[in-house]
Design a protein around this motif. Structure first.
Motif, PDB file in Angstrom:
ATOM      1  N   ARG A  61       0.340   8.437  12.567  1.00 34.36           N
ATOM      2  CA  ARG A  61      -0.829   8.296  11.686  1.00 34.36           C
ATOM      3  C   ARG A  61      -0.604   7.189  10.659  1.00 34.36           C
ATOM      4  O   ARG A  61      -1.477   6.341  10.435  1.00 34.36           O
ATOM      5  N   LEU A  62       0.584   7.156  10.048  1.00 37.03           N
ATOM      6  CA  LEU A  62       0.890   6.121   9.058  1.00 37.03           C
ATOM      7  C   LEU A  62       0.970   4.742   9.702  1.00 37.03           C
ATOM      8  O   LEU A  62       0.471   3.756   9.147  1.00 37.03           O
ATOM      9  N   GLU A  63       1.590   4.668  10.870  1.00 38.98           N
ATOM     10  CA  GLU A  63       1.685   3.385  11.566  1.00 38.98           C
ATOM     11  C   GLU A  63       0.300   2.866  11.936  1.00 38.98           C
ATOM     12  O   GLU A  63       0.013   1.675  11.775  1.00 38.98           O
ATOM     13  N   THR A  64      -0.565   3.754  12.390  1.00 34.20           N
ATOM     14  CA  THR A  64      -1.930   3.360  12.745  1.00 34.20           C
ATOM     15  C   THR A  64      -2.697   2.901  11.510  1.00 34.20           C
ATOM     16  O   THR A  64      -3.428   1.906  11.558  1.00 34.20           O
TER      17      THR A  64
ATOM     18  N   PRO B 191       0.831  -1.207   0.000  1.00 39.63           N
ATOM     19  CA  PRO B 191       0.000   0.000   0.000  1.00 39.63           C
ATOM     20  C   PRO B 191       0.867   1.260   0.000  1.00 39.63           C
ATOM     21  O   PRO B 191       2.020   1.245   0.437  1.00 39.63           O
ATOM     22  N   LYS B 192       0.304   2.339  -0.509  1.00 40.57           N
ATOM     23  CA  LYS B 192       1.040   3.607  -0.572  1.00 40.57           C
ATOM     24  C   LYS B 192       1.497   4.055   0.811  1.00 40.57           C
ATOM     25  O   LYS B 192       2.584   4.592   0.963  1.00 40.57           O
ATOM     26  N   GLN B 193       0.672   3.807   1.828  1.00 36.70           N
ATOM     27  CA  GLN B 193       1.051   4.208   3.184  1.00 36.70           C
ATOM     28  C   GLN B 193       2.330   3.500   3.622  1.00 36.70           C
ATOM     29  O   GLN B 193       3.170   4.091   4.290  1.00 36.70           O
ATOM     30  N   ALA B 194       2.496   2.236   3.235  1.00 28.02           N
ATOM     31  CA  ALA B 194       3.697   1.489   3.623  1.00 28.02           C
ATOM     32  C   ALA B 194       4.920   2.069   2.932  1.00 28.02           C
ATOM     33  O   ALA B 194       5.983   2.204   3.541  1.00 28.02           O
TER      34      ALA B 194
ATOM     35  N   LEU C 238       5.675   5.332   4.669  1.00 29.34           N
ATOM     36  CA  LEU C 238       6.251   5.117   5.993  1.00 29.34           C
ATOM     37  C   LEU C 238       7.701   4.661   5.880  1.00 29.34           C
ATOM     38  O   LEU C 238       8.557   5.096   6.659  1.00 29.34           O
ATOM     39  N   THR C 239       8.009   3.830   4.912  1.00 29.90           N
ATOM     40  CA  THR C 239       9.386   3.383   4.717  1.00 29.90           C
ATOM     41  C   THR C 239      10.289   4.567   4.390  1.00 29.90           C
ATOM     42  O   THR C 239      11.377   4.709   4.946  1.00 29.90           O
ATOM     43  N   GLY C 240       9.836   5.438   3.500  1.00 29.89           N
ATOM     44  CA  GLY C 240      10.604   6.641   3.179  1.00 29.89           C
ATOM     45  C   GLY C 240      10.739   7.556   4.381  1.00 29.89           C
ATOM     46  O   GLY C 240      11.792   8.163   4.614  1.00 29.89           O
ATOM     47  N   PHE C 241       9.675   7.645   5.149  1.00 30.16           N
ATOM     48  CA  PHE C 241       9.685   8.471   6.354  1.00 30.16           C
ATOM     49  C   PHE C 241      10.692   7.917   7.353  1.00 30.16           C
ATOM     50  O   PHE C 241      11.471   8.661   7.956  1.00 30.16           O
ATOM     51  N   TYR C 242      10.675   6.586   7.531  1.00 27.06           N
ATOM     52  CA  TYR C 242      11.647   5.943   8.421  1.00 27.06           C
ATOM     53  C   TYR C 242      13.074   6.199   7.933  1.00 27.06           C
ATOM     54  O   TYR C 242      13.973   6.419   8.743  1.00 27.06           O
ATOM     55  N   ALA C 243      13.283   6.138   6.624  1.00 22.46           N
ATOM     56  CA  ALA C 243      14.621   6.378   6.082  1.00 22.46           C
ATOM     57  C   ALA C 243      15.090   7.798   6.394  1.00 22.46           C
ATOM     58  O   ALA C 243      16.243   8.015   6.762  1.00 22.46           O
ATOM     59  N   THR C 244      14.194   8.767   6.268  1.00 23.32           N
ATOM     60  CA  THR C 244      14.538  10.145   6.598  1.00 23.32           C
ATOM     61  C   THR C 244      14.863  10.272   8.077  1.00 23.32           C
ATOM     62  O   THR C 244      15.849  10.905   8.461  1.00 23.32           O
ATOM     63  N   LEU C 245      14.038   9.659   8.926  1.00 21.10           N
ATOM     64  CA  LEU C 245      14.300   9.699  10.369  1.00 21.10           C
ATOM     65  C   LEU C 245      15.627   9.012  10.712  1.00 21.10           C
ATOM     66  O   LEU C 245      16.349   9.457  11.606  1.00 21.10           O
TER      67      LEU C 245
END
Length: 153
Positions: free
Chosen positions: A80-83, A43-46, A49-56
Protein backbone atom coordinates in the motif's frame (compact mmCIF):
# COMPACT_ATOMS: atom_id res chain seq x y z
CA UNK A 1 8.27 79.03 38.63
CA UNK A 2 8.62 77.96 35.02
CA UNK A 3 12.12 76.59 35.61
CA UNK A 4 11.05 73.97 38.18
CA UNK A 5 8.25 72.86 35.85
CA UNK A 6 10.67 72.59 32.96
CA UNK A 7 13.04 70.53 35.10
CA UNK A 8 10.22 68.20 36.15
CA UNK A 9 9.05 67.84 32.54
CA UNK A 10 12.56 67.04 31.33
CA UNK A 11 13.02 64.55 34.19
CA UNK A 12 9.68 62.88 33.40
CA UNK A 13 10.59 62.54 29.73
CA UNK A 14 13.95 60.94 30.52
CA UNK A 15 12.52 58.56 33.08
CA UNK A 16 9.72 57.60 30.70
CA UNK A 17 12.14 56.49 28.01
CA UNK A 18 14.29 54.45 30.36
CA UNK A 19 11.18 52.78 31.81
CA UNK A 20 9.94 52.03 28.31
CA UNK A 21 13.27 50.43 27.43
CA UNK A 22 13.01 48.18 30.48
CA UNK A 23 9.47 47.11 29.56
CA UNK A 24 10.08 46.63 25.82
CA UNK A 25 10.98 43.12 24.68
CA UNK A 26 14.60 42.57 23.71
CA UNK A 27 15.48 43.11 20.10
CA UNK A 28 15.20 39.95 18.04
CA UNK A 29 18.16 38.88 15.94
CA UNK A 30 17.96 39.29 12.22
CA UNK A 31 16.59 36.23 10.46
CA UNK A 32 18.73 35.09 7.58
CA UNK A 33 17.28 32.76 4.96
CA UNK A 34 19.82 30.42 3.40
CA UNK A 35 18.67 29.75 -0.17
CA UNK A 36 21.07 26.81 -0.43
CA UNK A 37 19.63 25.06 2.66
CA UNK A 38 17.88 21.76 2.10
CA UNK A 39 14.35 21.25 3.33
CA UNK A 40 12.80 17.94 4.26
CA UNK A 41 9.93 17.74 1.81
CA UNK A 42 9.66 13.97 2.01
CA UNK A 43 6.04 12.84 2.18
CA UNK A 44 4.95 11.07 5.36
CA UNK A 45 4.38 7.87 3.39
CA UNK A 46 8.05 7.84 2.34
CA UNK A 47 9.19 8.26 5.94
CA UNK A 48 6.82 5.51 7.04
CA UNK A 49 8.01 3.20 4.28
CA UNK A 50 11.65 3.82 5.16
CA UNK A 51 10.96 2.90 8.79
CA UNK A 52 8.98 -0.10 7.64
CA UNK A 53 11.87 -1.21 5.43
CA UNK A 54 14.25 -0.79 8.37
CA UNK A 55 12.06 -3.04 10.52
CA UNK A 56 11.87 -5.63 7.75
CA UNK A 57 15.64 -5.44 7.37
CA UNK A 58 16.17 -6.18 11.06
CA UNK A 59 13.75 -9.11 10.73
CA UNK A 60 15.77 -10.42 7.75
CA UNK A 61 19.21 -9.80 9.27
CA UNK A 62 18.32 -11.30 12.64
CA UNK A 63 16.25 -14.12 11.09
CA UNK A 64 13.32 -13.31 13.38
CA UNK A 65 10.44 -15.74 12.97
CA UNK A 66 7.16 -13.94 12.32
CA UNK A 67 3.72 -15.58 12.22
CA UNK A 68 2.17 -15.85 8.73
CA UNK A 69 -0.84 -13.65 9.62
CA UNK A 70 1.47 -10.88 10.81
CA UNK A 71 3.67 -11.25 7.72
CA UNK A 72 0.60 -11.00 5.47
CA UNK A 73 -0.58 -7.82 7.19
CA UNK A 74 2.87 -6.25 6.98
CA UNK A 75 3.19 -7.19 3.32
CA UNK A 76 -0.20 -5.60 2.55
CA UNK A 77 0.84 -2.33 4.24
CA UNK A 78 4.20 -2.40 2.50
CA UNK A 79 2.52 -2.72 -0.91
CA UNK A 80 0.00 0.00 0.00
CA UNK A 81 2.80 2.44 0.89
CA UNK A 82 4.81 1.55 -2.20
CA UNK A 83 1.75 2.08 -4.40
CA UNK A 84 0.98 5.41 -2.71
CA UNK A 85 4.50 6.55 -3.61
CA UNK A 86 4.19 5.32 -7.20
CA UNK A 87 6.88 2.68 -6.82
CA UNK A 88 6.99 -0.28 -9.19
CA UNK A 89 8.31 -3.64 -7.90
CA UNK A 90 11.86 -3.02 -9.18
CA UNK A 91 12.00 0.44 -7.62
CA UNK A 92 10.66 -0.91 -4.33
CA UNK A 93 13.23 -3.73 -4.29
CA UNK A 94 16.05 -1.26 -4.91
CA UNK A 95 14.81 1.03 -2.13
CA UNK A 96 14.54 -1.89 0.29
CA UNK A 97 18.05 -3.08 -0.61
CA UNK A 98 19.44 0.41 0.11
CA UNK A 99 17.72 0.60 3.48
CA UNK A 100 18.81 -2.93 4.35
CA UNK A 101 22.43 -2.06 3.49
CA UNK A 102 22.21 0.97 5.79
CA UNK A 103 20.76 -1.16 8.59
CA UNK A 104 23.52 -3.77 8.12
CA UNK A 105 26.12 -1.00 8.58
CA UNK A 106 24.69 -0.31 12.05
CA UNK A 107 25.15 -3.99 13.04
CA UNK A 108 21.75 -4.47 14.71
CA UNK A 109 21.72 -6.31 18.02
CA UNK A 110 19.78 -9.52 17.40
CA UNK A 111 19.67 -10.74 20.99
CA UNK A 112 16.23 -11.17 22.52
CA UNK A 113 15.23 -8.04 24.45
CA UNK A 114 17.72 -5.73 22.69
CA UNK A 115 16.58 -2.33 21.49
CA UNK A 116 16.54 -3.51 17.88
CA UNK A 117 14.44 -6.55 18.70
CA UNK A 118 12.07 -4.47 20.86
CA UNK A 119 11.49 -2.24 17.84
CA UNK A 120 10.60 -5.27 15.74
CA UNK A 121 8.36 -6.59 18.51
CA UNK A 122 6.56 -3.24 18.75
CA UNK A 123 5.81 -3.22 15.02
CA UNK A 124 4.74 -6.85 14.86
CA UNK A 125 2.51 -6.31 17.92
CA UNK A 126 0.50 -3.82 15.88
CA UNK A 127 -0.28 -6.53 13.36
CA UNK A 128 -0.89 -9.15 16.05
CA UNK A 129 -3.62 -7.09 17.72
CA UNK A 130 -6.98 -8.52 16.67
CA UNK A 131 -9.29 -6.11 14.94
CA UNK A 132 -12.29 -5.00 16.94
CA UNK A 133 -15.54 -6.64 16.03
CA UNK A 134 -17.48 -3.36 15.94
CA UNK A 135 -19.33 -2.81 12.69
CA UNK A 136 -17.77 -0.28 10.35
CA UNK A 137 -19.36 3.16 10.28
CA UNK A 138 -21.07 4.07 7.01
CA UNK A 139 -19.23 6.58 4.81
CA UNK A 140 -19.82 10.25 5.55
CA UNK A 141 -23.03 11.54 4.05
CA UNK A 142 -24.71 8.13 3.99
CA UNK A 143 -28.24 8.01 5.35
CA UNK A 144 -29.26 4.78 7.05
CA UNK A 145 -32.59 3.74 8.51
CA UNK A 146 -31.09 1.30 11.00
CA UNK A 147 -30.57 2.43 14.58
CA UNK A 148 -26.97 2.42 15.83
CA UNK A 149 -25.81 -0.88 17.33
CA UNK A 150 -25.74 -0.98 21.13
CA UNK A 151 -22.96 -2.84 22.87
CA UNK A 152 -23.88 -6.11 24.62
CA UNK A 153 -23.98 -5.87 28.38
Amino acid sequence: MIRPLAVFAALALTLGTSAAQEIAPPATPDIVVDPAATLNTTPKQANMLTGFYATLAVIDICAVTIEPDITAGMEADRKRLETALGMDPAMAATAYDQVKADVEKTAPDCTEGSEDRRGVDAVTAIYATPATSAPAAPPAGTVTTEPPATPAQ
